[in-house]
Design an enzyme around this catalytic site. Structure first.
Site, PDB file in Angstrom:
ATOM      1  N   HIS A   1       7.245   7.265   8.901  1.00 41.14           N
ATOM      2  CA  HIS A   1       8.560   6.656   8.614  1.00 41.14           C
ATOM      3  C   HIS A   1       9.512   7.701   8.028  1.00 41.14           C
ATOM      4  CE1 HIS A   1       7.462   2.593   9.539  1.00 41.14           C
ATOM      5  NE2 HIS A   1       6.691   2.379   8.476  1.00 41.14           N
TER       6      HIS A   1
ATOM      7  N   LEU B   1       0.829  -1.207   0.000  1.00 35.90           N
ATOM      8  CA  LEU B   1       0.000   0.000   0.000  1.00 35.90           C
ATOM      9  C   LEU B   1       0.854   1.244   0.000  1.00 35.90           C
ATOM     10  CD1 LEU B   1      -2.761  -1.107   2.506  1.00 35.90           C
ATOM     11  CD2 LEU B   1      -2.735  -1.274   0.016  1.00 35.90           C
ATOM     12  N   GLY B   2       2.077   1.123   0.477  1.00 41.83           N
ATOM     13  CA  GLY B   2       2.956   2.277   0.485  1.00 41.83           C
ATOM     14  C   GLY B   2       4.287   1.938   1.097  1.00 41.83           C
TER      15      GLY B   2
ATOM     16  N   TRP C   1       5.630  -2.077  17.087  1.00 44.65           N
ATOM     17  CA  TRP C   1       5.952  -3.408  17.598  1.00 44.65           C
ATOM     18  C   TRP C   1       7.438  -3.729  17.433  1.00 44.65           C
ATOM     19  CZ3 TRP C   1       3.527  -2.563  12.956  1.00 44.65           C
ATOM     20  CH2 TRP C   1       4.107  -3.118  11.818  1.00 44.65           C
TER      21      TRP C   1
ATOM     22  N   HIS D   1       0.913   7.064   8.017  1.00 43.55           N
ATOM     23  CA  HIS D   1       1.876   6.056   8.479  1.00 43.55           C
ATOM     24  C   HIS D   1       3.222   6.220   7.749  1.00 43.55           C
ATOM     25  CE1 HIS D   1       2.829   1.739   9.670  1.00 43.55           C
ATOM     26  NE2 HIS D   1       3.608   1.871   8.620  1.00 43.55           N
ATOM     27  N   GLU D   2       3.171   6.332   6.437  1.00 44.69           N
ATOM     28  CA  GLU D   2       4.414   6.389   5.666  1.00 44.69           C
ATOM     29  C   GLU D   2       5.179   7.684   5.921  1.00 44.69           C
ATOM     30  OE1 GLU D   2       5.541   3.795   4.453  1.00 44.69           O
ATOM     31  OE2 GLU D   2       3.727   2.576   4.364  1.00 44.69           O
TER      32      GLU D   2
ATOM     33  N   THR E   1       4.959   4.117  23.849  1.00 42.24           N
ATOM     34  CA  THR E   1       4.191   3.215  22.988  1.00 42.24           C
ATOM     35  C   THR E   1       4.367   1.810  23.563  1.00 42.24           C
ATOM     36  OG1 THR E   1       6.135   3.004  21.568  1.00 42.24           O
ATOM     37  CG2 THR E   1       4.443   4.570  20.869  1.00 42.24           C
TER      38      THR E   1
ATOM     39  N   THR F   1      -2.688   5.452   5.264  1.00 45.84           N
ATOM     40  CA  THR F   1      -1.439   4.884   4.763  1.00 45.84           C
ATOM     41  C   THR F   1      -0.424   6.019   4.623  1.00 45.84           C
ATOM     42  OG1 THR F   1      -2.599   3.133   3.571  1.00 45.84           O
ATOM     43  CG2 THR F   1      -0.353   3.627   2.875  1.00 45.84           C
TER      44      THR F   1
HETATM   45 CA   LIG Z   1       7.573   1.258  22.627  1.00 41.75          CA
HETATM   46 ZN   LIG Z   2       5.279   0.887   8.011  1.00 43.45          ZN
END
Ligand SMILES: [Ca+2]
Ligand SMILES: [Zn+2]
Ligand SMILES: [Ca+2]
Length: 445
Positions: A266, A208-209, A274, A262-263, A292, A259
């Site tokens: 980054h 998706l990206g 996670w 989110h990207e 987090t 998306t």
């Molecule tokens: Ca963390």
């Molecule tokens: Zn990612």
């Protein structure tokens, strides 16, 4: 992300990619249920195998931010404005997403990065205290690299039906020579390529990206940044740009334009919450940020509020599936945390600061230019906010009459010997810059 846990021995992008393709080809049903959210791993493993300092780097971010906290205070409340160019690359009319969709995407980015999203109330009470606004705004570029006015959207027809291919090259959309579009100066713009990232033939979205983190960010393994500087930026599958309330199938859980949120996270240095653990690593790796809660793996397009995959001892919290840097159903994504915000702002200040300078220099507003010496009897110099060539300088007298017109470069002088004594008004025009100032001319003694 199940695809990436099939084995721990993926050492190269080619093996990895090929395995994914084979797996997908023979498991269409499973794929349909778990579309590949983010090509972060693909990109990373495209160029580097195992980084021996991987774990150390992941935990380096907290120290990195803490050690710079004092240095940051002077800028801590400034809203950072980032100019964006969307490169729409299309092989058919559907892929040629409209200006309205791009504007919708931009609005979603600005809402989510400033905690102005409508669904903040869905953040569970235990996470409300750490939810934060990043104070980052994105705006469509107003000037292109050649200095021409632009709406911040380029449109390019391509003969590439998809940019997912068997040549293991995830940068084809970033080069005109391979059917894509060359980046605009990556130090001056956030480049977002919008194109088809579906698998050939079966035409199902493969990724998706994906995005490139800044070169040198200490919380990322070596080899994570763009292979070439001009590949820096974000790539989005065209079907997840903007909100798509009518999306069905695998795209139904990624229909809120997140998306891109989110990207861009980054791109601004954030890791998955996670911790990108490989098989078996689970709760032993995290994203380097303590607000987090750690999770053993990504949420798989779900909103399972009972999910709690890592026990972090006293005060343990459930998995933060609200976080934009997870893979949850977008309908339950709604926060960045304070530490994520600190990290992104720190990344901007230290690795992407030229974007901010860009936002100033391409302003359409008039700026002030220092003129010196002032007053002067023979010549004057100018101090522009940055080095510029071919700036048109127009000088007017107190009657508003044009008395001098000359093209100047930074550090060049302008002779004013021919002018009578008095006060003058000067304007400076350049495709990326407009300014005005005044000075006094004295007669020669
Ligand atoms: Ca963390
Ligand atoms: Zn990612
Ligand atoms: Ca937990």
């Amino acid at each position: 992300m199940l695809l990436f846990y099939l084995g721990s021995d993926f050492k190269t992008m080619k093996q990895h990619y090929l395995t994914c393709l084979l797996f997908l080809t023979f498991s269409p049903l499973l794929f349909g249920q778990s579309v590949h959210r983010c090509g972060d791993h693909l990109h990373k493993q495209q160029r580097s195998a195992v980084d021996p300092d991987y774990l150390t780097k992941r935990s380096a971010l907290d120290e990195w931010i803490a050690s710079s906290a004092q240095a940051q205070t002077g800028r801590s409340t400034e809203v950072y404005r980032i100019p964006v160019v969307f490169h729409v690359i299309y092989n058919n009319a559907e892929q040629n997403v409209s200006d309205e969709v791009i504007l919708d995407q931009l609005a979603i980015l600005n809402a989510d990065y400033n905690r102005l999203n409508a669904d903040t109330s869905l953040t569970r009470p235990e996470f409300q205290p750490v939810a934060a606004s990043a104070g980052i705004e994105f705006y469509l570029a107003e000037w292109d690299p050649q200095g021409n006015p632009t709406n911040g959207i380029t449109r390019t027809e391509t003969n590439q039906a998809t940019f997912i291919n068997l040549q293991f090259d995830l940068n084809r959309m970033k080069r005109a020579s391979t059917g894509g579009v060359d980046a605009w100066d990556v130090t001056q713009y956030l480049n977002i390529w919008v194109c088809n990232l579906a698998l050939p033939i079966i035409n199902t979205p493969f990724i998706l990206g994906f995005a490139t983190p800044p070169d040198g960010a200490p919380n990322w393994p070596d080899g994570s940044a763009a292979e070439q500087p001009e590949y820096d930026g974000v790539v989005l599958h065209y079907e997840v740009v903007g909100s798509n309330p009518n999306a069905t199938g695998a795209l139904a859980t990624v229909n809120r334009g997140r998306t891109a949120v989110h990207e861009v996270g980054h791109y601004l240095g954030l890791r998955h919450i996670w911790g990108d653990g490989q098989a078996g690593e689970g709760c032993n790796v995290d994203d380097g940020l303590s607000d987090t809660p750690n999770a053993a793996e990504a949420q798989q397009q779900t909103c399972d509020y009972t999910s709690n995959t890592c026990d972090e001892g006293p005060g343990d919290l459930p998995d933060m599936l609200e976080n934009y840097m997870d893979y949850s159903d977008e309908s339950c994504m709604n926060i960045f945390t304070q530490q994520q915000v600190n990290a992104m702002r720190f990344v901007i200040e230290n690795f992407r600061e030229s974007l901010l300078t860009s936002s100033k220099s391409i302003s359409k507003d008039f700026e002030k230019v220092a003129i010196f010496p002032n007053p002067s009897s023979d010549f004057i110099r100018f101090r522009f906010p940055q080095d510029l060539n071919n700036v048109r300088c127009l000088v007017y007298n107190s009657m508003g009459q044009l008395v001098l017109s000359q093209t100047i470069n930074t550090n060049e002088t302008l002779s004013v010997e021919s002018l009578k004594g008095g006060v003058y008004f000067a304007t400076f025009e350049h495709p990326r810059f407009r300014a005005s100032s005044s000075f006094a001319k004295t007669n020669n003694p």
